[in-house]
Scaffold this active site. Structure first.
Site, PDB file in Angstrom:
ATOM      1  CG  ASP A   1    -122.901  32.201   3.101  1.00 28.02           C
ATOM      2  OD1 ASP A   1    -123.000  32.408   2.073  1.00 28.02           O
ATOM      3  OD2 ASP A   1    -122.688  31.433   3.864  1.00 28.02           O
TER       4      ASP A   1
ATOM      5  CD  GLU B   1    -125.999  32.442  -0.599  1.00 20.76           C
ATOM      6  OE1 GLU B   1    -125.887  33.597  -0.561  1.00 20.76           O
ATOM      7  OE2 GLU B   1    -125.452  31.620  -1.400  1.00 20.76           O
TER       8      GLU B   1
HETATM    9  P1  TTP Z   1    -120.567  28.974   0.656  1.00 17.93           P
HETATM   10  O1  TTP Z   1    -121.074  29.760   1.430  1.00 17.93           O
HETATM   11  O2  TTP Z   1    -120.204  29.600  -0.803  1.00 17.93           O
HETATM   12  O3  TTP Z   1    -119.020  28.652   1.369  1.00 17.93           O
HETATM   13  P2  TTP Z   1    -118.691  28.394   2.788  1.00 17.93           P
HETATM   14  O4  TTP Z   1    -120.042  28.256   3.689  1.00 17.93           O
HETATM   15  O5  TTP Z   1    -117.879  27.130   2.606  1.00 17.93           O
HETATM   16  O6  TTP Z   1    -117.662  29.517   3.197  1.00 17.93           O
HETATM   17  P3  TTP Z   1    -118.008  31.080   3.652  1.00 17.93           P
HETATM   18  O7  TTP Z   1    -119.514  31.293   3.349  1.00 17.93           O
HETATM   19  O8  TTP Z   1    -117.452  31.039   5.093  1.00 17.93           O
HETATM   20  O9  TTP Z   1    -117.238  31.803   2.653  1.00 17.93           O
HETATM   21  O10 TTP Z   1    -120.825  27.693   0.208  1.00 17.93           O
HETATM   22  C1  TTP Z   1    -121.713  26.790   0.921  1.00 17.93           C
HETATM   23  C2  TTP Z   1    -121.170  25.416   0.927  1.00 17.93           C
HETATM   24  O11 TTP Z   1    -121.607  24.823  -0.560  1.00 17.93           O
HETATM   25  C3  TTP Z   1    -119.768  24.831   1.215  1.00 17.93           C
HETATM   26  O12 TTP Z   1    -119.510  24.818   2.607  1.00 17.93           O
HETATM   27  C4  TTP Z   1    -119.443  23.807   0.383  1.00 17.93           C
HETATM   28  C5  TTP Z   1    -120.547  23.761  -0.882  1.00 17.93           C
HETATM   29  N1  TTP Z   1    -119.609  24.505  -2.107  1.00 17.93           N
HETATM   30  C6  TTP Z   1    -119.292  23.641  -2.660  1.00 17.93           C
HETATM   31  O13 TTP Z   1    -119.324  22.442  -2.670  1.00 17.93           O
HETATM   32  N2  TTP Z   1    -118.412  23.930  -4.088  1.00 17.93           N
HETATM   33  C7  TTP Z   1    -118.196  25.494  -4.116  1.00 17.93           C
HETATM   34  O14 TTP Z   1    -117.610  25.854  -5.066  1.00 17.93           O
HETATM   35  C8  TTP Z   1    -118.810  26.467  -3.179  1.00 17.93           C
HETATM   36  C9  TTP Z   1    -118.722  27.839  -3.617  1.00 17.93           C
HETATM   37  C10 TTP Z   1    -119.480  25.963  -2.108  1.00 17.93           C
HETATM   38 MG    MG Z   2    -121.249  29.942   3.762  1.00 15.19          MG
END
Ligand code: TTP
Ligand code: MG
Length: 348
Positions: free
Chosen positions: A8, A103
């Site tokens: 991820d 991911e």
């Molecule tokens: P995630 O992998 O859940 O979050 P992240 O990559 O920003 O952080 P980390 O993995 O380090 O915890 O989501 C990937 C992308 O999807 C995130 O950068 C932005 C988008 N996203 C949204 O737009 N809204 C959301 O609620 C979530 C969870 C993610």
């Molecule tokens: Mg992420």
């Protein structure tokens, strides 16, 4: 024993913004809707220290961190970075299943290199070619691999070995269990159950009281470190699906359910006409901020009737975040098989 990797990308959208403007490095960067009713898509790890997280209203975020840097972001840019990362993933030649923009699971059982070597290679190569960092989890199934990638975020690498799995699981709060919706967690919390160790004590029938029997069976297995779900290569997947983008964003859950039911019935009609049955139900949701999630469940017996999937649809719907505007919803059926064999034996 299988070898599964889950990766991820760390703070994905925010990390891309930092790459575009290196002066943002080390600062609290928040990406999302910047207007009055905007929602946070994601935040850099510096911003998370202030309590900011995805799906929070931007207004609240601004209160928590007034000096943060708030950016609207551009989805095209993120898609481009995602594509570059997945090119690297594809290049190692293992079957992989992309589950969101940042991911995926890889089944590396049949590769010559060890999972740790592969994970280190992927981390180094992604960083070299894109500047992004990823967190990687290794284990013998998807459920544990995902827990492992989350464990040492950001820039993590963590493995859960078979002999460590039970102990690892017993130390977690139940909110870490992927597949347990918020409502189920609330129901369990209401009777004082917060930890996986408590869940592990519950007989399956008792679990079924909270989760319904299909999910209870699955969760009962997962909290014991058992998860047989295969890594499904997207390109091989034959599926029947239908989705819609609403003219205006929708937060009305019963309305969303109506749409899902309507599509499910249509798709089941198509299946029956072709004399096919499916085993997997997938719900796809894109929120107003363009964040997209897919949630799947594979049933033990294939289906071509609504009654067989009604409970599954309910459970998948439960994973939609209430009050979060939805832009697109879709449902699809996969793991398709011919019905003829079953029918023949019935009429013989
Ligand atoms: P995630 O992998 O859940 O979050 P992240 O990559 O920003 O952080 P980390 O993995 O380090 O915890 O989501 C990937 C992308 O999807 C995130 O950068 C932005 C988008 N996203 C949204 O737009 N809204 C959301 O609620 C979530 C969870 C993610
Ligand atoms: Mg992420």
């Amino acid at each position: 024993m299988r070898q599964i990797i889950h990766f991820d990308i760390d703070a994905f959208f925010a990390s891309v913004e930092v790459l575009m403007d290196p002066s943002l490095k080390g600062k609290p960067v928040i990406v999302g809707g910047v207007g009055k009713r905007g929602v946070v898509s994601t935040a850099s790890y510096e911003a998370r220290k202030f309590g900011i997280h995805s799906a929070m209203s931007t207004q609240t975020a601004r209160r928590l961190c007034p000096h943060g840097i708030y950016l609207h972001g551009s989805y095209e840019k993120y898609k481009d970075y995602s594509r570059r990362v997945f090119e690297i993933i594809a290049s190692i030649g293992a079957p992989y299943e992309q589950v969101s923009i940042d991911e995926a699971y890889l089944d590396v059982t049949d590769l010559d290199a060890s999972p740790t070597e592969l994970a280190l290679y992927l981390k180094a190569e992604v960083h070299k070619q894109t500047g992004l960092t990823i967190s990687v989890g290794i284990s013998y199934n998807k459920f544990l691999a995902k827990l492992a990638s989350d464990w040492k975020k950001p820039n993590g690498l963590f493995e859960i070995r078979p002999e460590e799995a039970l102990d690892f699981l017993s130390k977690l709060p139940i909110i870490k269990i992927h597949g347990l919706g918020k409502k189920s967690a609330e129901k369990l919390g209401a009777v004082g159950i917060y930890d996986v160790s408590q869940l592990q004590q519950m007989p399956e029938e008792y679990l079924a009281y909270f989760l319904g029997s299909a999910w209870a069976q699955e969760i009962y297995q997962r909290i014991r470190g058992v998860d047989h779900r295969p890594v499904v290569t997207y390109h091989e997947r034959k599926s029947y699906g239908k989705e819609t983008t609403f003219p205006e964003d929708v937060i009305d859950l019963p309305l969303l359910r109506k749409v899902v039911d309507k599509y499910a019935l249509k798709l089941l009609d198509q299946l029956r006409q072709k004399n096919l049955r499916a085993s997997t139900v997938t719900l796809k949701i894109k929120y107003a901020d363009f964040h997209q999630v897919t949630r799947s469940h594979t049933l033990e017996h294939s289906f071509d009737q609504y009654t067989a999937i009604e409970a599954t649809l309910s459970h998948l719907m439960e994973q939609i975040e209430p009050l979060r505007p939805v832009r697109l919803i879709g449902v699809s059926f996969s793991s398709i098989e011919e019905n003829s064999v079953v029918q023949l034996s019935l009429f013989e």
